[in-house]
Motif scaffolding. Structure first.
Motif, PDB file in Angstrom:
ATOM      1  N   LEU A 148      14.620 109.739  58.913  1.00 38.08           N
ATOM      2  CA  LEU A 148      15.040 111.061  58.444  1.00 38.08           C
ATOM      3  C   LEU A 148      15.903 110.961  57.187  1.00 38.08           C
ATOM      4  O   LEU A 148      15.700 111.705  56.216  1.00 38.08           O
ATOM      5  CB  LEU A 148      15.821 111.783  59.543  1.00 38.08           C
ATOM      6  CG  LEU A 148      15.035 112.235  60.774  1.00 38.08           C
ATOM      7  CD1 LEU A 148      15.986 112.812  61.821  1.00 38.08           C
ATOM      8  CD2 LEU A 148      13.977 113.265  60.400  1.00 38.08           C
ATOM      9  N   ILE A 156      14.917 116.681  56.772  1.00 35.02           N
ATOM     10  CA  ILE A 156      15.948 116.951  57.779  1.00 35.02           C
ATOM     11  C   ILE A 156      16.017 118.447  58.079  1.00 35.02           C
ATOM     12  O   ILE A 156      16.078 118.865  59.241  1.00 35.02           O
ATOM     13  CB  ILE A 156      17.322 116.431  57.303  1.00 35.02           C
ATOM     14  CG1 ILE A 156      17.285 114.908  57.151  1.00 35.02           C
ATOM     15  CG2 ILE A 156      18.420 116.831  58.286  1.00 35.02           C
ATOM     16  CD1 ILE A 156      18.510 114.322  56.475  1.00 35.02           C
ATOM     17  N   LYS A 159      13.197 119.589  60.275  1.00 41.03           N
ATOM     18  CA  LYS A 159      13.409 119.257  61.684  1.00 41.03           C
ATOM     19  C   LYS A 159      14.443 120.181  62.324  1.00 41.03           C
ATOM     20  O   LYS A 159      14.293 120.585  63.481  1.00 41.03           O
ATOM     21  CB  LYS A 159      13.850 117.797  61.819  1.00 41.03           C
ATOM     22  CG  LYS A 159      12.772 116.783  61.506  1.00 41.03           C
ATOM     23  CD  LYS A 159      11.552 116.957  62.409  1.00 41.03           C
ATOM     24  CE  LYS A 159      11.889 116.760  63.877  1.00 41.03           C
ATOM     25  NZ  LYS A 159      10.687 116.893  64.750  1.00 41.03           N
ATOM     26  N   HIS A 189      19.931 116.590  65.294  1.00 44.84           N
ATOM     27  CA  HIS A 189      19.421 116.784  63.938  1.00 44.84           C
ATOM     28  C   HIS A 189      20.465 117.448  63.035  1.00 44.84           C
ATOM     29  O   HIS A 189      20.511 117.178  61.828  1.00 44.84           O
ATOM     30  CB  HIS A 189      18.123 117.598  63.969  1.00 44.84           C
ATOM     31  CG  HIS A 189      16.942 116.809  64.451  1.00 44.84           C
ATOM     32  ND1 HIS A 189      16.567 116.756  65.771  1.00 44.84           N
ATOM     33  CD2 HIS A 189      16.075 116.001  63.780  1.00 44.84           C
ATOM     34  CE1 HIS A 189      15.510 115.974  65.901  1.00 44.84           C
ATOM     35  NE2 HIS A 189      15.190 115.497  64.710  1.00 44.84           N
TER      36      HIS A 189
END
Length: 213
Positions: A148, A156, A159, A189
């Protein structure tokens, strides 16, 4: 202002009970997680320096001199709170710890657990954040976190958006287990996003503290 601080410090030093060597026990505690980090000693001068500079300074018994935490290691402690006990013979320092507190390389000097109840780790968010930071600084082959971070902000954010949708679906489905699972994914995340953009857990705590009144 400086004069009033000096008077307050002088009043404090009169209240504290120092031992025959002119020292008092000082316990350092993480101001966010409440983890106990270390125990050391302070004298009057080190207390004055600590309160004035808002950076913790101890007194080293082995070297017989003042010891500003982090001068050689870089693992500085910034003062966030100062209290003393009911007998006035011990000090509690609430600190922001940079790096590790212990000279052995562990975050806390109290890492040798003998017994601990099975409780939820209040510092788990900070530990996950630290792990993500470590992946950034010390990439590990096959790491999803590194994947990521290498892909960058757009990946990122994608997500974060996907996991937000999953949280909404979990809530609409009235499925508690699904909702917990998806909220944990979203939290992870978001932490990756924070590391990517240079935000810290402390930044969020400060903002939340402003709102919680």
């Amino acid at each position: 202002m400086e004069g009033s601080i000096k008077v307050e410090t002088e009043n404090l030093l009169e209240k504290l009970k120092f031992n025959d060597s002119g020292l008092i026990v000082a316990v350092a505690q993480d101001y966010i997680t409440n983890d106990v980090l270390m125990v050391a000693y302070m004298n009057k001068e080190s207390i004055e320096i600590t309160l004035k500079e808002k950076r913790v300074c101890y007194f080293s018994r082995s070297r017989n001199c003042l010891w500003r935490k982090g001068d050689t290691s870089g693992h500085v402690q910034y003062l966030k709170g100062f209290a003393y006990d009911c007998d006035a013979d011990a000090i509690l320092l609430k600190v922001e710890q940079l790096g590790n507190a212990c000279h052995t390389g562990t975050y806390s000097c109290f890492s040798n657990n003998v017994f601990e109840e099975d409780i939820i780790d209040k510092s788990i968010i900070k530990k996950i954040y630290s792990t993500i930071e470590d992946r950034r600084d010390n990439p590990k082959e096959g790491s999803y976190t590194n994947y990521l971070l290498d892909k960058g902000l757009d990946k990122i954010l994608k997500k974060v958006g996907e996991e937000t949708s999953e949280v909404i679906i979990g809530a609409k489905n009235k499925d508690k287990e699904e909702l917990i699972y998806e909220m944990c994914d979203l939290t992870y995340h978001c932490l990756v996003l924070m590391v990517s953009e240079g935000l810290t857990v402390e930044d969020l705590k400060k903002e939340l503290s402003k709102r919680y009144k």
